[in-house]
Design an enzyme around this catalytic site. Sequence first.
Site, PDB file in Angstrom:
ATOM      1  N   GLU A  53       0.823  -1.212   0.000  1.00 34.42           N
ATOM      2  CA  GLU A  53       0.000   0.000   0.000  1.00 34.42           C
ATOM      3  C   GLU A  53       0.858   1.263   0.000  1.00 34.42           C
ATOM      4  O   GLU A  53       1.183   1.809   1.055  1.00 34.42           O
ATOM      5  CB  GLU A  53      -0.935   0.013   1.223  1.00 34.42           C
ATOM      6  CG  GLU A  53      -2.000  -1.059   1.169  1.00 34.42           C
ATOM      7  CD  GLU A  53      -2.992  -0.985   2.333  1.00 34.42           C
ATOM      8  OE1 GLU A  53      -2.807  -0.150   3.247  1.00 34.42           O
ATOM      9  OE2 GLU A  53      -3.946  -1.781   2.321  1.00 34.42           O
ATOM     10  N   GLU A  63      -6.237  -7.589  -0.501  1.00 31.82           N
ATOM     11  CA  GLU A  63      -6.484  -7.420   0.933  1.00 31.82           C
ATOM     12  C   GLU A  63      -7.810  -6.712   1.140  1.00 31.82           C
ATOM     13  O   GLU A  63      -8.074  -5.680   0.525  1.00 31.82           O
ATOM     14  CB  GLU A  63      -5.351  -6.589   1.572  1.00 31.82           C
ATOM     15  CG  GLU A  63      -5.464  -6.495   3.092  1.00 31.82           C
ATOM     16  CD  GLU A  63      -4.423  -5.561   3.687  1.00 31.82           C
ATOM     17  OE1 GLU A  63      -3.207  -5.776   3.458  1.00 31.82           O
ATOM     18  OE2 GLU A  63      -4.830  -4.616   4.400  1.00 31.82           O
TER      19      GLU A  63
HETATM   20  C1  IDC Z   1      -2.666  -3.717  10.629  1.00 33.47           C
HETATM   21  C2  IDC Z   1      -2.932  -4.824  11.631  1.00 33.47           C
HETATM   22  C3  IDC Z   1      -2.593  -4.363  13.026  1.00 33.47           C
HETATM   23  C4  IDC Z   1      -1.148  -3.887  13.044  1.00 33.47           C
HETATM   24  C5  IDC Z   1      -0.907  -2.831  11.983  1.00 33.47           C
HETATM   25  C6  IDC Z   1       0.570  -2.487  11.917  1.00 33.47           C
HETATM   26  O1  IDC Z   1      -4.294  -5.211  11.530  1.00 33.47           O
HETATM   27  O2  IDC Z   1      -2.761  -5.427  13.951  1.00 33.47           O
HETATM   28  O3  IDC Z   1      -0.871  -3.336  14.310  1.00 33.47           O
HETATM   29  O4  IDC Z   1      -1.313  -3.322  10.694  1.00 33.47           O
HETATM   30  O5  IDC Z   1       0.899  -1.579  10.936  1.00 33.47           O
HETATM   31  C7  IDC Z   1      -3.917  -2.230   5.893  1.00 33.47           C
HETATM   32  C8  IDC Z   1      -2.567  -2.819   5.917  1.00 33.47           C
HETATM   33  C9  IDC Z   1      -2.421  -3.798   7.053  1.00 33.47           C
HETATM   34  C10 IDC Z   1      -3.117  -3.299   8.304  1.00 33.47           C
HETATM   35  C11 IDC Z   1      -4.617  -3.257   7.998  1.00 33.47           C
HETATM   36  C12 IDC Z   1      -5.480  -2.817   9.191  1.00 33.47           C
HETATM   37  O6  IDC Z   1      -2.204  -3.396   4.689  1.00 33.47           O
HETATM   38  O7  IDC Z   1      -1.055  -3.995   7.286  1.00 33.47           O
HETATM   39  O8  IDC Z   1      -2.890  -4.233   9.340  1.00 33.47           O
HETATM   40  N1  IDC Z   1      -4.833  -2.372   6.861  1.00 33.47           N
HETATM   41  O9  IDC Z   1      -5.147  -1.519   9.584  1.00 33.47           O
HETATM   42  N2  IDC Z   1      -4.416  -1.455   4.945  1.00 33.47           N
HETATM   43  C13 IDC Z   1      -5.646  -1.060   5.316  1.00 33.47           C
HETATM   44  C14 IDC Z   1      -5.939  -1.644   6.540  1.00 33.47           C
END
Ligand code: IDC
Length: 324
Positions: free
Chosen positions: A164, A252
Amino acid sequence: MRRYINFKLIILAALLTAGLTLLSGCGKATAAPAFGALHVAGTNLVGANNQPAVLHGMSTHGLQWFGQFANSGAFADLKKRGANVIRLAMYTDENGYLSNPGLKEKVFSAADAALAQDLYVIIDWHILHDNNPRTHQQEAVNFFSEAARRYGSNPGVLYEICNEPNGSISWSGDVKPYALAVIPAIRASAPQAVILVGSTTWSQDVDLAAQDPLPFSNIMYTCHFYAGTHGKWLQDKIDAARNRGAAIFISEWGTSAADGNGGVFLDSASQWLNFLAARNLSWCNWSLCDKAESSAALNPGANPNGGWTEGNLSPSGKFVFAHF
Ligand code: IDC
């Protein structure tokens, strides 16, 4: 004399074919996933016989935190429930690959475990807080060169070159130049592999990517959504991109809000899944882990090796697993 030469040519061709078949058998996995070698035809992902190929499965959480869920037992459980793809989220930042290069071995062993069960596998260079993929472009080139050498044209492997991109960057000035550097490094060893490419605004600007597309075949642009945050406006961007000829892969999505928590928002998630199904779009759900956050598919304490009971599945997990 002419007939004799033709005969010799036929023998030579047969030997060459046999040799090439042997060589291509040297990849890590010998099994063939459901649709065979994937490729992109127009805006569609299709299989070896040009049949529509729709992949449904899970993304791991960050492998540096929840890598224990990326194993044969867990993958077998998902496969039994109907999944046909696993995405391996190798964070670059946040104690990920850049500071902990050993994580690569976890990616490769998990990929081998998935391929051995005929699952497709997505190798995800999971940039996030390191918002501009160009910052670590050389590391990405090196990593993907090695991954592609290792898996060659294994029909089960897809390469996702930047999770992303986000922040003050542009498609044409940052993400596209990055892709132009990384994709040839993959294609040097995996000339036909399907490659997934993110876009700006956390892989939501697929419409902008479609206006200035990459000059390669077998490319798909990823779009990510979270059911509690993203609505019709993002679906409209997907349709705009497809109308320009771009192929889209939802590598995702979550049933939660975009922070990975809140909800779950199952009405919106159902509406999204109908939208995707009507377009034969493939997806991976975030995430395969037992973290105490609503996007996690498993309740805290679930066995990392699979064999999950109903009680082990979170509300998100129950919903998602029923939609594979
Ligand atoms: C989030 C995880 C969370 C962690 C965080 C760290 O759910 O537990 O603490 O990352 O950076 C994304 C990302 C993905 C995110 C997820 C939710 O690709 O890494 O994971 N998210 O925030 N893009 C949109 C949402």
